[in-house]
Motif scaffolding. Structure first.
Motif, short mmCIF file in Angstrom:
data_model
loop_
_atom_site.label_atom_id
_atom_site.label_comp_id
_atom_site.label_asym_id
_atom_site.label_seq_id
_atom_site.Cartn_x
_atom_site.Cartn_y
_atom_site.Cartn_z
N ARG A 39 114.10 11.85 -87.34
CA ARG A 39 114.35 13.04 -86.51
C ARG A 39 115.20 13.98 -87.06
N ILE A 40 114.74 15.38 -87.25
CA ILE A 40 115.66 16.50 -87.62
C ILE A 40 115.89 17.28 -86.40
N GLU A 41 117.16 17.30 -86.08
CA GLU A 41 117.57 18.21 -84.98
C GLU A 41 118.19 19.56 -85.10
N VAL A 42 117.57 20.34 -84.50
CA VAL A 42 118.02 21.60 -84.63
C VAL A 42 118.91 22.20 -83.57
N PRO A 43 120.03 23.06 -83.89
CA PRO A 43 121.07 23.35 -82.51
C PRO A 43 120.12 24.20 -81.67
N VAL A 44 121.09 24.64 -80.78
CA VAL A 44 120.45 25.64 -79.61
C VAL A 44 121.49 26.38 -79.38
N ARG A 45 121.46 27.66 -78.78
CA ARG A 45 122.51 28.58 -78.56
C ARG A 45 122.06 29.31 -77.10
N LEU A 46 123.13 29.36 -76.16
CA LEU A 46 122.98 29.95 -74.97
C LEU A 46 123.09 31.50 -75.02
N ASN A 47 121.96 32.34 -74.59
CA ASN A 47 122.31 33.78 -74.59
C ASN A 47 122.31 34.35 -73.03
N PRO A 48 123.54 34.29 -72.78
CA PRO A 48 123.75 34.73 -71.08
C PRO A 48 123.45 36.20 -71.10
N ARG A 49 122.53 36.61 -69.98
CA ARG A 49 122.26 38.16 -69.79
C ARG A 49 122.41 38.48 -68.32
N GLU A 50 121.95 39.71 -68.03
CA GLU A 50 122.12 40.06 -66.53
C GLU A 50 121.54 39.29 -65.49
N SER A 51 120.33 38.62 -65.82
CA SER A 51 119.48 38.04 -65.03
C SER A 51 120.36 36.85 -64.30
N THR A 52 121.63 36.17 -64.67
CA THR A 52 122.19 35.24 -63.98
C THR A 52 123.72 35.42 -63.98
N ASP A 53 123.85 36.93 -64.31
CA ASP A 53 125.44 37.35 -64.18
C ASP A 53 125.51 37.81 -62.65
N ARG A 54 126.40 37.14 -62.00
CA ARG A 54 126.33 37.52 -60.51
C ARG A 54 127.94 38.30 -60.19
N PHE A 55 128.88 37.90 -61.30
CA PHE A 55 130.21 38.15 -61.13
C PHE A 55 130.67 39.45 -61.71
N THR A 56 129.94 40.21 -62.63
CA THR A 56 130.36 41.39 -63.27
C THR A 56 129.16 42.53 -63.15
N ARG A 57 128.55 42.41 -62.05
CA ARG A 57 127.86 43.44 -61.65
C ARG A 57 128.49 44.44 -60.53
#
Length: 341
Positions: A323-341
């Motif tokens: 198996r060859i495993e490729v990493p992932v990266r989380l890209n947070p955006r407005e649709s889950t940002d409750r605290f800076t709106r």
């Protein structure tokens, strides 16, 4: 005048036969000699004739690739799903193949393998297979190397190389992000869990929920997903006695469908409902609010799958399936940002 194989041999201080063996991947040649020949060929700008290589190696230098997931075989134009992910997998595979003078042939979901055999393809890449595709059913995989993106969960024969992301861990990463942003009742909408990518994401989700003593809430819809099907799935979630405060989807199209239905119902995102996707794409940044996604490096996935397949074709890679495993990266955006709106 273009440099010849004789020029390469003279520059490297070896015989023409040695150069031929290095360029075709044949013979027992020391690594130091291979490097010397490769360096001489690069310095001279020598390019081997693909036709000559085909005659010498008895290989067509043609690979097939099939995008098995979310394609409606009844539609004449549906060779590629409407998704940035699949386009980037194709781009990565085509780029890697071109660098080694291979052609890449796109096979439709309902490919006639008898016709495909007329191209004498050397091997195939299957993207998101279940394991019941014709490439497995006809015994094709016993005769030629096969590489899959995502593991086939019901394949009758072993696959030499599987290229994948750790999607169980990716799901947990996304759910940790939701929890950090104040979401307490995440749910999930997915397509066919007979495909490993969906099964792994659901496994990550249900495991995360179980660790916290929460009831997992998963709605599975038919593929290819439709706007109507996604709207109905969200409706089923919202009709529950205790409705979720976030929806985690297994694709960007599902996330966009959830956002569309949330708008229609006048639900504030992310105030009332958080939305996120296990696959990121440019389309998630073109809506308001922008949608959180998981970048799974699809171009790298395609490139590494093609490279693994070419290595198998040329006999460079052998041994136990791996198996060859490729990493992932989380890209947070407005649709889950409750605290800076």
């Amino acid at each position: 005048m273009s440099p010849t194989i004789r020029d390469v041999a003279a520059a490297a201080g070896v015989s023409i036969t040695t150069v031929s063996h290095v360029l075709s991947g044949q013979g027992r040649i020391s690594e130091e000699t291979r490097r010397r020949v490769a360096r001489a060929a690069a310095e001279l700008g020598y390019q081997a004739s693909v036709h000559a290589q085909q005659l010498v190696t008895r290989r067509s230098r043609t690979l097939a690739i099939q995008l098995a997931n979310s394609v409606d075989a009844s539609s004449a134009c549906a060779l590629v799903p409407n998704s940035d992910y699949f386009l980037e997998v194709l781009n990565g595979a085509a780029e890697a193949a071109s660098k080694r003078s291979y052609a890449l042939l796109l096979a439709p979901a309902d490919a006639d393998l008898d016709r495909l055999n007329a191209f004498a393809v050397d091997g195939a890449i299957l993207v998101d297979p279940r394991g019941d595709e014709p490439f497995f059913a006809t015994g094709w995989c016993q005769d030629r190397p096969l590489v899959t993106v995502g593991r086939p969960m019901a394949a009758p024969c072993p696959v030499p190389v599987v290229v994948d992301n750790d999607l169980v861990a990716a799901a947990r990463l996304m759910l940790d992000h939701l929890a950090d942003n104040g979401f307490e009742r995440p749910s999930m909408i997915t397509t066919d869990t007979a495909r490993s990518y969906a099964a792994d994401l659901v496994a990550g989700y249900t495991g995360w929920m179980a660790d916290r003593g929460l009831e997992p809430v998963v709605v599975e819809i038919d593929e290819p997903p439709t706007t109507e099907g996604t709207a109905a799935a969200l409706g089923r979630l919202l009709d529950r006695r205790v409705c979720p405060d976030a929806v985690f989807t297994t694709s960007e199209n599902l996330a966009l469908g959830v956002l569309h239905e949330a708008r229609r119902r006048r639900l504030e995102v992310p105030g009332v409902l958080g939305i996120c996707s296990a696959v990121d794409s440019g389309s998630l940044r073109l809506v308001s609010p922008q949608v959180t996604g998981m970048f799974v490096h699809p171009r790298e996935v395609g490139g590494r799958a093609a490279t693994a397949l070419m290595d198998l074709v040329e006999g460079v890679a052998a041994g136990q399936p791996h198996r060859i495993e490729v990493p992932v990266r989380l890209n947070p955006r407005e649709s889950t940002d409750r605290f800076t709106r």
